[in-house]
Design a protein around this motif. Sequence first.
Motif, PDB file in Angstrom:
ATOM      1  N   ARG A  55     -11.437  80.149  33.193  1.00  0.00           N
ATOM      2  CA  ARG A  55     -10.404  79.146  32.907  1.00  0.00           C
ATOM      3  C   ARG A  55     -11.027  77.876  32.324  1.00  0.00           C
ATOM      4  NH1 ARG A  55      -6.168  78.239  37.437  1.00  0.00           N
ATOM      5  NH2 ARG A  55      -5.228  77.139  35.692  1.00  0.00           N
ATOM      6  N   LEU A  56     -12.146  77.423  32.903  1.00  0.00           N
ATOM      7  CA  LEU A  56     -12.822  76.233  32.399  1.00  0.00           C
ATOM      8  C   LEU A  56     -13.326  76.446  30.977  1.00  0.00           C
ATOM      9  CD1 LEU A  56     -13.855  73.365  32.943  1.00  0.00           C
ATOM     10  CD2 LEU A  56     -15.901  74.381  33.938  1.00  0.00           C
ATOM     11  N   LYS A  59     -10.290  76.529  28.597  1.00  0.00           N
ATOM     12  CA  LYS A  59      -9.732  75.177  28.475  1.00  0.00           C
ATOM     13  C   LYS A  59     -10.615  74.314  27.567  1.00  0.00           C
ATOM     14  CE  LYS A  59      -8.431  71.178  31.243  1.00  0.00           C
ATOM     15  NZ  LYS A  59      -8.398  70.593  32.585  1.00  0.00           N
ATOM     16  N   THR A  60     -11.922  74.416  27.733  1.00  0.00           N
ATOM     17  CA  THR A  60     -12.850  73.641  26.913  1.00  0.00           C
ATOM     18  C   THR A  60     -12.801  74.082  25.458  1.00  0.00           C
ATOM     19  OG1 THR A  60     -14.304  73.342  28.822  1.00  0.00           O
ATOM     20  CG2 THR A  60     -15.268  72.971  26.656  1.00  0.00           C
ATOM     21  N   ARG A  62     -10.271  75.543  23.902  1.00  0.00           N
ATOM     22  CA  ARG A  62      -8.989  75.113  23.332  1.00  0.00           C
ATOM     23  C   ARG A  62      -9.010  73.621  22.999  1.00  0.00           C
ATOM     24  NH1 ARG A  62      -5.862  77.758  27.755  1.00  0.00           N
ATOM     25  NH2 ARG A  62      -6.079  79.942  27.261  1.00  0.00           N
ATOM     26  N   PHE A  63      -9.598  72.823  23.898  1.00  0.00           N
ATOM     27  CA  PHE A  63      -9.686  71.386  23.643  1.00  0.00           C
ATOM     28  C   PHE A  63     -10.508  71.128  22.388  1.00  0.00           C
ATOM     29  CE2 PHE A  63     -12.055  67.436  23.871  1.00  0.00           C
ATOM     30  CZ  PHE A  63     -11.020  66.522  23.963  1.00  0.00           C
TER      31      PHE A  63
END
Length: 171
Positions: A55-56, A59-60, A62-63
């Motif tokens: 997940r991390l 998320k990173t 995608r950011f």
Amino acid sequence: MKCKTEATFKKGHCIWECRLNTKGKHLETPSFWIRVLIFILFVALPIYFVVIGSRLTLKTLRFKERAQSITGTVVEIIKTNSPADRHSEQFVYQPVFEFPMPDGSVLRGKSASISSNMNYTIGSQHPILVDFDDPATVHTKGNHALIIGVMCILLGGIAAAFGLSAVFSMI
């Protein structure tokens, strides 16, 4: 001596099988609760680390896909007592950046990372990554979150593999 494979009763406990260890002595299969505890500690917990790391990492990534690199000016430094040690005076620092929006207006955003080193001074300019859809949090350049996510995946995966091996060797 051969092991019995059928169930035998010894001191009120049912023993379903026994095995020979490397010295030729009989080993009993661990009880159900010991196997559950081993499963939780050595399989479920590492798999949880893999999920959190995934997940991390996502998320990173995608950011970084959405974020734009701009120059931000440090306008404030938030100084707080480190949550790791409430009994001593160890502080962590979180810079607050001011940066221009594409329309020319100026916004402020806190850095997503905090540090025990005061690496920033008020008025200094630094390259930052900003997602203008959510500009409240900015990221300083670097891959810290990505590295942590990948490490969680790798270490959790290796630990889960060894844990599964241990659990299946008891079955």
